[in-house]
Write a protein that holds these residues in place. Structure first.
Motif, mmCIF file in Angstrom:
data_model
loop_
_atom_site.group_PDB
_atom_site.id
_atom_site.type_symbol
_atom_site.label_atom_id
_atom_site.label_comp_id
_atom_site.label_asym_id
_atom_site.label_seq_id
_atom_site.Cartn_x
_atom_site.Cartn_y
_atom_site.Cartn_z
ATOM 1 N N TRP A 1 0.790 -1.280 0.089
ATOM 2 C CA TRP A 1 0.011 -0.019 0.178
ATOM 3 C C TRP A 1 1.038 1.165 0.182
ATOM 4 O O TRP A 1 0.600 2.384 -0.751
ATOM 5 C CB TRP A 1 -0.692 -0.104 1.060
ATOM 6 N N PHE A 2 2.035 1.163 0.812
ATOM 7 C CA PHE A 2 2.646 2.363 0.857
ATOM 8 C C PHE A 2 3.597 2.638 -0.440
ATOM 9 O O PHE A 2 3.897 3.478 -0.902
ATOM 10 C CB PHE A 2 3.798 2.395 1.779
ATOM 11 N N GLU A 3 3.768 1.533 -1.105
ATOM 12 C CA GLU A 3 4.597 1.750 -2.399
ATOM 13 C C GLU A 3 3.975 2.342 -3.378
ATOM 14 O O GLU A 3 4.307 2.801 -4.366
ATOM 15 C CB GLU A 3 5.021 0.250 -2.800
ATOM 16 N N ASP A 4 2.551 2.366 -3.434
ATOM 17 C CA ASP A 4 1.696 3.025 -4.371
ATOM 18 C C ASP A 4 1.525 4.446 -4.133
ATOM 19 O O ASP A 4 0.786 5.281 -4.341
ATOM 20 C CB ASP A 4 0.279 2.398 -4.625
ATOM 21 N N ARG A 5 1.983 5.086 -2.715
ATOM 22 C CA ARG A 5 1.811 6.380 -2.268
ATOM 23 C C ARG A 5 3.205 7.157 -2.048
ATOM 24 O O ARG A 5 4.140 6.509 -1.746
ATOM 25 C CB ARG A 5 0.911 6.154 -1.066
ATOM 26 N N THR A 6 3.047 8.457 -1.897
ATOM 27 C CA THR A 6 4.189 9.301 -1.615
ATOM 28 C C THR A 6 4.024 9.377 -0.192
ATOM 29 O O THR A 6 3.110 9.838 0.259
ATOM 30 C CB THR A 6 4.319 10.220 -2.248
ATOM 31 N N SER A 7 5.226 9.609 0.597
ATOM 32 C CA SER A 7 5.198 9.928 2.060
ATOM 33 C C SER A 7 4.681 11.118 2.168
ATOM 34 O O SER A 7 3.957 11.692 3.119
ATOM 35 C CB SER A 7 6.618 9.781 2.633
ATOM 36 N N GLY A 8 5.012 12.260 1.358
ATOM 37 C CA GLY A 8 4.713 13.543 1.368
ATOM 38 C C GLY A 8 3.148 13.704 1.039
ATOM 39 O O GLY A 8 2.537 14.640 2.086
ATOM 40 N N GLY A 9 2.466 13.014 0.332
ATOM 41 C CA GLY A 9 1.019 12.981 0.408
ATOM 42 C C GLY A 9 0.522 12.522 1.476
ATOM 43 O O GLY A 9 -0.642 13.117 2.320
ATOM 44 N N LEU A 10 1.005 11.475 2.267
ATOM 45 C CA LEU A 10 0.493 11.098 3.608
ATOM 46 C C LEU A 10 0.592 12.080 4.641
ATOM 47 O O LEU A 10 -0.039 12.295 5.512
ATOM 48 C CB LEU A 10 1.214 9.710 3.870
ATOM 49 N N ILE A 11 1.866 12.623 4.601
ATOM 50 C CA ILE A 11 2.074 13.747 5.734
ATOM 51 C C ILE A 11 1.245 14.766 5.340
ATOM 52 O O ILE A 11 0.656 15.389 6.618
ATOM 53 C CB ILE A 11 3.653 14.065 5.618
ATOM 54 N N ALA A 12 0.626 15.049 4.196
ATOM 55 C CA ALA A 12 -0.224 16.268 4.259
ATOM 56 C C ALA A 12 -1.287 15.934 4.934
ATOM 57 O O ALA A 12 -2.116 16.695 5.527
ATOM 58 C CB ALA A 12 -0.433 16.502 2.467
ATOM 59 N N ILE A 13 -2.025 14.661 4.750
ATOM 60 C CA ILE A 13 -3.283 14.329 5.554
ATOM 61 C C ILE A 13 -2.903 14.185 7.056
ATOM 62 O O ILE A 13 -3.691 15.017 7.745
ATOM 63 C CB ILE A 13 -3.771 13.086 5.201
ATOM 64 N N LEU A 14 -1.598 13.591 7.376
ATOM 65 C CA LEU A 14 -1.592 13.529 8.902
ATOM 66 C C LEU A 14 -1.129 14.951 9.501
ATOM 67 O O LEU A 14 -1.422 14.964 10.677
ATOM 68 C CB LEU A 14 -0.704 12.698 9.074
ATOM 69 N N ASN A 15 -0.765 15.849 8.831
ATOM 70 C CA ASN A 15 -0.397 17.002 9.496
ATOM 71 C C ASN A 15 -1.264 18.094 8.966
ATOM 72 O O ASN A 15 -2.104 18.697 9.630
ATOM 73 C CB ASN A 15 0.971 17.154 8.964
ATOM 74 N N ASP A 16 -1.148 18.501 7.591
ATOM 75 C CA ASP A 16 -2.080 19.786 7.042
ATOM 76 C C ASP A 16 -3.490 19.528 7.281
ATOM 77 O O ASP A 16 -4.390 20.447 7.801
ATOM 78 C CB ASP A 16 -1.695 19.977 5.872
ATOM 79 N N ASP A 17 -4.070 18.209 6.806
ATOM 80 C CA ASP A 17 -5.276 18.264 7.103
ATOM 81 C C ASP A 17 -5.909 18.217 8.394
ATOM 82 O O ASP A 17 -7.218 18.894 8.899
ATOM 83 C CB ASP A 17 -6.022 16.841 6.271
ATOM 84 N N ILE A 18 -5.283 17.594 9.323
ATOM 85 C CA ILE A 18 -5.359 17.474 10.792
ATOM 86 C C ILE A 18 -5.653 18.847 11.290
ATOM 87 O O ILE A 18 -6.461 19.368 12.030
ATOM 88 C CB ILE A 18 -4.723 16.488 11.735
ATOM 89 N N ASN A 19 -4.541 19.564 10.740
ATOM 90 C CA ASN A 19 -4.608 21.255 11.480
ATOM 91 C C ASN A 19 -5.539 21.914 10.914
ATOM 92 O O ASN A 19 -6.217 22.862 11.619
ATOM 93 C CB ASN A 19 -3.266 21.806 10.905
ATOM 94 N N GLN A 20 -6.063 21.644 9.691
ATOM 95 C CA GLN A 20 -7.265 22.381 9.099
ATOM 96 C C GLN A 20 -8.527 22.423 9.997
ATOM 97 O O GLN A 20 -9.373 23.192 10.490
ATOM 98 C CB GLN A 20 -7.545 21.735 7.691
ATOM 99 N N LEU A 21 -8.479 20.944 10.190
ATOM 100 C CA LEU A 21 -9.744 20.641 11.091
ATOM 101 C C LEU A 21 -9.818 21.137 12.633
ATOM 102 O O LEU A 21 -10.860 21.716 13.134
ATOM 103 C CB LEU A 21 -9.843 18.751 11.312
ATOM 104 N N GLU A 22 -8.588 21.048 12.994
ATOM 105 C CA GLU A 22 -8.331 21.819 14.240
ATOM 106 C C GLU A 22 -8.840 23.400 14.381
ATOM 107 O O GLU A 22 -9.130 23.730 15.099
ATOM 108 C CB GLU A 22 -6.845 21.620 14.743
ATOM 109 N N ARG A 23 -8.321 23.766 13.464
ATOM 110 C CA ARG A 23 -8.739 25.193 12.959
ATOM 111 C C ARG A 23 -10.232 25.380 13.261
ATOM 112 O O ARG A 23 -10.824 26.622 13.914
ATOM 113 C CB ARG A 23 -8.376 25.967 11.702
ATOM 114 N N PHE A 24 -11.115 24.889 12.565
ATOM 115 C CA PHE A 24 -12.562 24.802 12.595
ATOM 116 C C PHE A 24 -12.796 24.304 14.158
ATOM 117 O O PHE A 24 -13.760 25.214 14.631
ATOM 118 C CB PHE A 24 -13.006 23.851 11.808
#
Ligand code: ATP
Ligand code: MG
Length: 589
Positions: free
Chosen positions: A121-144
């Protein structure tokens, strides 16, 4: 199964904190009550000044003296303001606390979930893309979460409290002041839906950006070596530009939103002003009350503009929340086995008629049958890309074979629980990965409780101790990200020390390269002689001299075992191994 909405799932997380939610709601509500109170007091003050002895205070509470009335009101006013500040503070702290707790919980459980997914599963994804979810997306949610709920509750109480005051004063005015409200709320919700796809696009571009950044920073030496700085800068310009454009597209809509609401507010306000004024002129409404109502209309309608901002934040957060829960919904496709091995397995490894290919691709390994009895040292040799490392990945159960099986002590590795299985194997991979930390921490990675003596002992057996003592801080030297401050050979020896410190039943060594100097080769051979004692060892070798003493050598060619035997047997057989040996040593055996 119908997919639950992001909001509902968010709520199911928040529900675990119900007492805190109730407390925060109470603070916000009390804060709002205190916020509306001064307006009423102002009305009462004007009433006192205009009507004097006839005022509401005088008739209702019997405070006849106008001066006294004012003093009472001033004190009341001060108390109300202080309380408002207090509840405002408490409400803010409690909501933000809650938002921190929730974002933390979601992040950690999401990380654990992702960590449990299989290697493919990881081989089909970029770690940067996953970091975006684990970091930026969760921060966005936090702001709300920080302000969203409080803001909605405030608007609600605002409508109720101010509405009650209106209704109490004049039905006609209530009607006029309230007409815009449903229009604003319904309109807002419809309008926000226009933003949904735009914000989803923003989130996608964030992912792209994050993936590019992490790939580029990881490959910075390659970028420099190939003087690709300009090209990479342009590429980043492009991805960052996409993010900017996606945001601009969303902003075009979202920015028009508050001004639109203001127009509605203006309409409502004008009505109160005109209708109220007319009522006062006709002596059907007290001047004091009128001024309060004019104020109140503002108080009623202006917060609705903040509703606009909240909905905007909500829509942004939902784009993120959907991505978060989408990731949370990814199920592992390799079912976990349940059998656990004894603390230390015997170390009998077999590959039985095994066929494997990656994803939908061609078979990489075909009909592989190998037996590695416990305690022996076996080698796998073969040309590059022949599938040697792949074989090891199947033993570690990073992937499952298409047919056939891999067994450890007679158990199919699919039936074993994977952490139990992997803890039996000391693995030195071809591309050694070290963590940013000290030499000591890296060696002890698989056995965090190991003592300094044990760590040094492992380092000595891996022929690493000597060079570690030459490092500036010895065992406390920081190795840099991915171990970049060490040489390739040093990394490999640390990684060997790390593997043997666990004292595994099976040692797997995927040799990185044939290009080692004579000294390193001698070191590897010395350490191999000791570390393979008393355990099953599987060594993938490019340099055939390192494996010449193995109990058995397997030659892998085009995904199949083409020959096997001891060094001497294979030399006599005169096949691929004998040919490779001649090339590497220039002798005939
Ligand atoms: P080397 O001696 O260069 O290390 P190897 O024998 O270890 O080679 P493998 O790494 O097992 O070779 O790769 C075997 C084949 O599988 C190669 O053709 C490679 O392209 C392919 N391959 C390896 N890893 C993956 C992967 N994660 N996804 C798809 N294909 C892969
Ligand atoms: Mg390999």
């Amino acid at each position: 199964m119908k997919q639950e909405s992001g909001l509902r799932r968010l709520w199911s997380v928040a529900r675990n904190h119900r007492p805190k939610v109730i407390l925060a709601t109470t603070y916000t509500t009390l804060g709002k009550v205190m916020d509306v109170a001064p307006e009423i007091l102002i009305g009462v003050v004007i009433d006192v000044i205009v009507r004097g002895q006839e005022s509401f205070l005088a008739t209702a509470f019997g405070i006849k003296d106008q001066w006294q009335q004012l003093v009472v009101l001033t004190i009341l006013n001060a108390v109300v303001w202080i309380l408002e500040s207090l509840f405002g503070y408490l409400s803010d702290v409690t909501w933000r606390n809650l938002s921190q707790t929730i974002q933390h919980e979601i992040r950690t459980s999401l990380y654990q979930h992702v960590q449990g997914l299989e290697v493919a599963w990881f081989e089909d994804r970029t770690s940067g893309g996953l970091i975006a979810i684990l970091n930026d997306d969760i921060n966005q949610l936090e702001r709300f979460l920080d302000s969203g709920a409080a803001s909605i509750i405030t608007v609600f109480w605002n409508i109720v409290l101010v509405g009650a005051l209106f209704a109490f004063s004049s039905w006609l005015l209530t009607l006029f002041a309230f007409i815009p409200i449903p229009l604003i709320i319904l309109g807002s919700i419809r309008y926000q839906q226009l933003l949904e796809s735009r914000y989803a696009r923003v989130r996608e571009t964030v992912s792209e950006l994050s993936a590019t950044l992490s790939a580029n920073l990881g490959g910075i030496t390659t970028i420099k070596a190939f003087t690709a700085e300009t090209r990479e800068a342009q590429r980043l310009d492009q991805v960052s530009g996409d993010y900017r454009d996606a945001n601009l597209d969303a902003i075009r809509f979202s920015a028009a939103f508050v001004p639109l609401i203001r127009m509605f507010v203006l309409a409502g306000f004008t009505c109160t002003l005109v209708v109220g004024g007319w009522l006062v002129l006709n002596k059907r409404l007290e001047v004091g009350l009128y001024s309060v109502l004019v104020f109140m209309t503002q108080r009623l309608l202006w917060p609705l503009t903040s509703l606009g901002q909240t909905l905007d934040l909500y829509q942004r957060a939902m784009a993120s929340t959907n991505r978060i829960f989408h990731l949370m919904d990814v199920r592992p496709t390799m079912p976990e086995g349940s059998l656990s091995l004894p603390h230390k397995a015997k170390g009998d490894v077999r590959f039985e008629n095994l066929t494997f290919g990656y994803g939908e691709g061609n078979d990489i390994l075909r009909g592989i049958t190998m037996e590695i009895p416990a305690g022996e040292t076996h080698a796998i040799v073969g040309s590059t890309g022949s599938g040697k490392s792949t074989l090891i990945r199947l033993l570690l159960r990073f992937h499952d074979p298409r047919s056939g099986r891999v067994t450890l002590d007679g158990f199919d590795v699919k039936e074993l629980d994977s952490s139990g299985l992997r803890s039996q194997i000391g693995y030195v991979s071809q591309d050694v990965f070290l963590f940013h930390g000290t030499v000591r921490e890296n060696i002890a990675y698989g056995a965090p409780e190991a003592t300094q003596e044990e760590i040094e002992e492992a380092a000595k057996r891996a022929e690493a101790h000597e060079f570690i003592l030459q490092l500036p801080d010895r065992y406390d030297t920081v190795v840099g990200e991915r171990g970049q401050k060490l040489s390739g050979g040093q990394r490999q020896r640390l990684s060997l020390a790390r593997a043997i410190l666990r004292d595994p039943a099976i040692l797997v060594l995927d040799e990185a390269t044939s290009a080692v100097d004579n000294e390193t080769e001698a070191a590897i051979q010395r350490s191999l002689a000791t570390v393979t004692l008393n355990r099953t060892s599987l060594v993938i070798a490019h340099r055939l001299s390192t494996v010449r003493d193995s109990h058995k050598i397997w030659v892998l060619e085009g995904g199949q075992i083409s020959e096997s035997g001891t060094h001497d047997e294979l030399i006599v057989a005169g096949g691929l191994y004998a040919a490779l040996w001649r090339v590497q040593t220039g002798e005939k055996g």
